[in-house]
Design a protein around this motif. Structure first.
Motif, PDB file in Angstrom:
ATOM      1  N   ILE A  49       0.797  -1.239   0.058  1.00 14.08           N
ATOM      2  CA  ILE A  49       0.006   0.044  -0.014  1.00 14.08           C
ATOM      3  C   ILE A  49       0.968   1.142   0.018  1.00 14.08           C
ATOM      4  CG2 ILE A  49      -1.592   1.454   1.381  1.00 14.08           C
ATOM      5  CD1 ILE A  49      -2.843  -1.339   2.147  1.00 14.08           C
ATOM      6  N   PHE A  50       0.549   2.153  -0.998  1.00 16.46           N
ATOM      7  CA  PHE A  50       1.523   3.290  -0.864  1.00 16.46           C
ATOM      8  C   PHE A  50       0.435   4.415  -0.855  1.00 16.46           C
ATOM      9  CE2 PHE A  50       3.250   0.231  -3.793  1.00 16.46           C
ATOM     10  CZ  PHE A  50       4.547   0.349  -3.763  1.00 16.46           C
ATOM     11  N   THR A  51       0.945   5.638  -0.197  1.00 17.09           N
ATOM     12  CA  THR A  51       0.268   6.632  -0.034  1.00 17.09           C
ATOM     13  C   THR A  51       1.124   7.939  -0.266  1.00 17.09           C
ATOM     14  OG1 THR A  51       0.898   7.048   2.383  1.00 17.09           O
ATOM     15  CG2 THR A  51      -1.083   5.773   1.806  1.00 17.09           C
ATOM     16  N   THR A  52       0.454   8.901  -0.975  1.00 19.16           N
ATOM     17  CA  THR A  52       1.059  10.369  -1.239  1.00 19.16           C
ATOM     18  C   THR A  52       0.617  11.425  -1.223  1.00 19.16           C
ATOM     19  OG1 THR A  52       2.920  11.199  -2.674  1.00 19.16           O
ATOM     20  CG2 THR A  52       1.036   9.908  -3.604  1.00 19.16           C
ATOM     21  N   ASN A  53       1.034  12.615  -0.810  1.00 15.62           N
ATOM     22  CA  ASN A  53       0.165  13.587  -1.331  1.00 15.62           C
ATOM     23  C   ASN A  53       0.463  14.306  -2.542  1.00 15.62           C
ATOM     24  OD1 ASN A  53      -0.858  13.698   1.345  1.00 15.62           O
ATOM     25  ND2 ASN A  53       0.825  14.854   2.346  1.00 15.62           N
ATOM     26  N   TYR A  54       1.515  13.762  -3.219  1.00 13.69           N
ATOM     27  CA  TYR A  54       1.832  14.261  -4.564  1.00 13.69           C
ATOM     28  C   TYR A  54       0.598  14.039  -5.621  1.00 13.69           C
ATOM     29  CZ  TYR A  54       6.398  15.488  -2.826  1.00 13.69           C
ATOM     30  OH  TYR A  54       7.364  15.938  -2.040  1.00 13.69           O
ATOM     31  N   THR A  55       0.341  14.662  -6.542  1.00 15.13           N
ATOM     32  CA  THR A  55      -0.476  14.286  -7.481  1.00 15.13           C
ATOM     33  C   THR A  55       0.362  13.943  -8.726  1.00 15.13           C
ATOM     34  OG1 THR A  55      -0.500  16.700  -8.514  1.00 15.13           O
ATOM     35  CG2 THR A  55      -2.200  15.982  -6.725  1.00 15.13           C
ATOM     36  N   ASP A  56      -0.544  13.281  -9.687  1.00 12.37           N
ATOM     37  CA  ASP A  56       0.019  12.954 -11.236  1.00 12.37           C
ATOM     38  C   ASP A  56       0.067  14.239 -12.150  1.00 12.37           C
ATOM     39  OD1 ASP A  56       0.981  10.436 -11.037  1.00 12.37           O
ATOM     40  OD2 ASP A  56      -1.194   9.605 -11.034  1.00 12.37           O
ATOM     41  N   THR A  57      -0.691  15.289 -11.797  1.00  7.80           N
ATOM     42  CA  THR A  57      -0.746  16.327 -12.642  1.00  7.80           C
ATOM     43  C   THR A  57      -0.663  17.683 -11.966  1.00  7.80           C
ATOM     44  OG1 THR A  57      -3.321  16.817 -12.205  1.00  7.80           O
ATOM     45  CG2 THR A  57      -2.747  15.212 -14.126  1.00  7.80           C
ATOM     46  N   ARG A  58       0.140  18.329 -12.776  1.00 10.13           N
ATOM     47  CA  ARG A  58       0.308  19.747 -12.062  1.00 10.13           C
ATOM     48  C   ARG A  58      -0.639  20.639 -11.856  1.00 10.13           C
ATOM     49  NH1 ARG A  58       5.732  20.067 -11.756  1.00 10.13           N
ATOM     50  NH2 ARG A  58       6.114  18.732 -13.688  1.00 10.13           N
ATOM     51  N   ARG A  59      -0.887  21.302 -10.916  1.00 12.69           N
ATOM     52  CA  ARG A  59      -2.104  22.211 -10.737  1.00 12.69           C
ATOM     53  C   ARG A  59      -1.532  23.705 -10.809  1.00 12.69           C
ATOM     54  NH1 ARG A  59      -5.259  19.459  -5.619  1.00 12.69           N
ATOM     55  NH2 ARG A  59      -3.342  18.111  -5.690  1.00 12.69           N
TER      56      ARG A  59
ATOM     57  N   GLU B 134       4.349  23.628  -8.556  1.00 10.74           N
ATOM     58  CA  GLU B 134       3.749  22.439  -7.812  1.00 10.74           C
ATOM     59  C   GLU B 134       4.727  21.174  -8.500  1.00 10.74           C
ATOM     60  OE1 GLU B 134      -0.186  20.584  -6.295  1.00 10.74           O
ATOM     61  OE2 GLU B 134      -0.065  20.730  -8.437  1.00 10.74           O
ATOM     62  N   GLU B 135       5.246  20.332  -7.393  1.00 13.78           N
ATOM     63  CA  GLU B 135       5.820  19.153  -7.771  1.00 13.78           C
ATOM     64  C   GLU B 135       5.107  17.879  -7.786  1.00 13.78           C
ATOM     65  OE1 GLU B 135      10.075  17.579  -6.313  1.00 13.78           O
ATOM     66  OE2 GLU B 135       8.898  17.955  -4.761  1.00 13.78           O
ATOM     67  N   THR B 136       5.282  17.249  -8.833  1.00 11.41           N
ATOM     68  CA  THR B 136       4.282  16.039  -9.166  1.00 11.41           C
ATOM     69  C   THR B 136       5.048  14.866  -8.599  1.00 11.41           C
ATOM     70  OG1 THR B 136       5.298  15.374 -11.150  1.00 11.41           O
ATOM     71  CG2 THR B 136       3.443  16.947 -11.393  1.00 11.41           C
ATOM     72  N   LEU B 137       4.410  13.750  -8.598  1.00 13.33           N
ATOM     73  CA  LEU B 137       4.918  12.276  -7.852  1.00 13.33           C
ATOM     74  C   LEU B 137       6.252  11.872  -8.816  1.00 13.33           C
ATOM     75  CD1 LEU B 137       4.887  10.048  -5.819  1.00 13.33           C
ATOM     76  CD2 LEU B 137       3.200   8.800  -7.446  1.00 13.33           C
ATOM     77  N   GLU B 138       5.965  12.340 -10.139  1.00  8.12           N
ATOM     78  CA  GLU B 138       6.906  11.824 -11.159  1.00  8.12           C
ATOM     79  C   GLU B 138       8.456  12.576 -10.835  1.00  8.12           C
ATOM     80  OE1 GLU B 138       7.267  12.129 -15.565  1.00  8.12           O
ATOM     81  OE2 GLU B 138       5.766  10.512 -15.337  1.00  8.12           O
ATOM     82  N   ASP B 139       7.960  13.911 -10.439  1.00 11.68           N
ATOM     83  CA  ASP B 139       9.081  14.817 -10.219  1.00 11.68           C
ATOM     84  C   ASP B 139      10.052  14.355  -9.252  1.00 11.68           C
ATOM     85  OD1 ASP B 139       8.336  16.616 -12.463  1.00 11.68           O
ATOM     86  OD2 ASP B 139       7.206  17.819 -11.050  1.00 11.68           O
ATOM     87  N   ARG B 140       9.241  13.820  -8.097  1.00  8.04           N
ATOM     88  CA  ARG B 140       9.682  13.453  -6.964  1.00  8.04           C
ATOM     89  C   ARG B 140      10.744  12.089  -6.851  1.00  8.04           C
ATOM     90  NH1 ARG B 140      11.193  16.147  -2.523  1.00  8.04           N
ATOM     91  NH2 ARG B 140      11.356  14.516  -0.637  1.00  8.04           N
ATOM     92  N   ILE B 141      10.023  11.082  -7.662  1.00  8.31           N
ATOM     93  CA  ILE B 141      10.578   9.736  -7.757  1.00  8.31           C
ATOM     94  C   ILE B 141      11.058   9.308  -9.064  1.00  8.31           C
ATOM     95  CG2 ILE B 141       9.081   9.101  -5.718  1.00  8.31           C
ATOM     96  CD1 ILE B 141       7.336   7.405  -7.674  1.00  8.31           C
ATOM     97  N   GLY B 142      10.742  10.107 -10.215  1.00  7.34           N
ATOM     98  CA  GLY B 142      11.364   9.951 -11.171  1.00  7.34           C
ATOM     99  C   GLY B 142      10.424   8.877 -11.992  1.00  7.34           C
TER     100      GLY B 142
END
Length: 66
Positions: free
Chosen positions: A16-26, A30-38
Motif C-alpha cells: 500500500i502506497f500513500t502520497t500527497n503528490y499528484t500526477d498532474t501539475r495544478r 507544484e511538484e508531481t509524484l513523477e518529479d519526486r521519484i522519477g
C-alpha cells in the motif's frame, strides 16, 4: 526505494502506497509524484497500483497552534 518496490513487485506482494503528490501539475511550481521519484519508479507504481483519490480538508489545519 526502487529496490524495495521492485522486490515486492517481483514477489507479487501486496503493498500500500500513500502520497500527497499528484500526477498532474495544478500550479507551475507544484511538484508531481513523477518529479519526486522519477519516471521509472512512477511507471512501476502505475503498473502495480489502483489509484484512489481521497480529497478533503487538511484535518491538521484545525489545530493551528501559534
Amino acid at each position: 526505494m526502487m529496490q524495495i518496490i521492485n522486490a515486492r513487485y517481483n514477489e507479487k506482494k501486496l503493498t500500500i502506497f500513500t502520497t500527497n503528490y499528484t500526477d498532474t501539475r495544478r500550479a507551475p511550481a507544484e511538484e508531481t509524484l513523477e518529479d519526486r521519484i522519477g519516471v521509472r519508479l512512477r511507471s512501476r507504481l502505475y503498473e502495480m497500483c489502483k489509484t484512489i483519490v481521497v480529497e478533503g480538508e487538511d484535518y491538521r489545519m484545525r489545530f493551528d497552534v501559534q
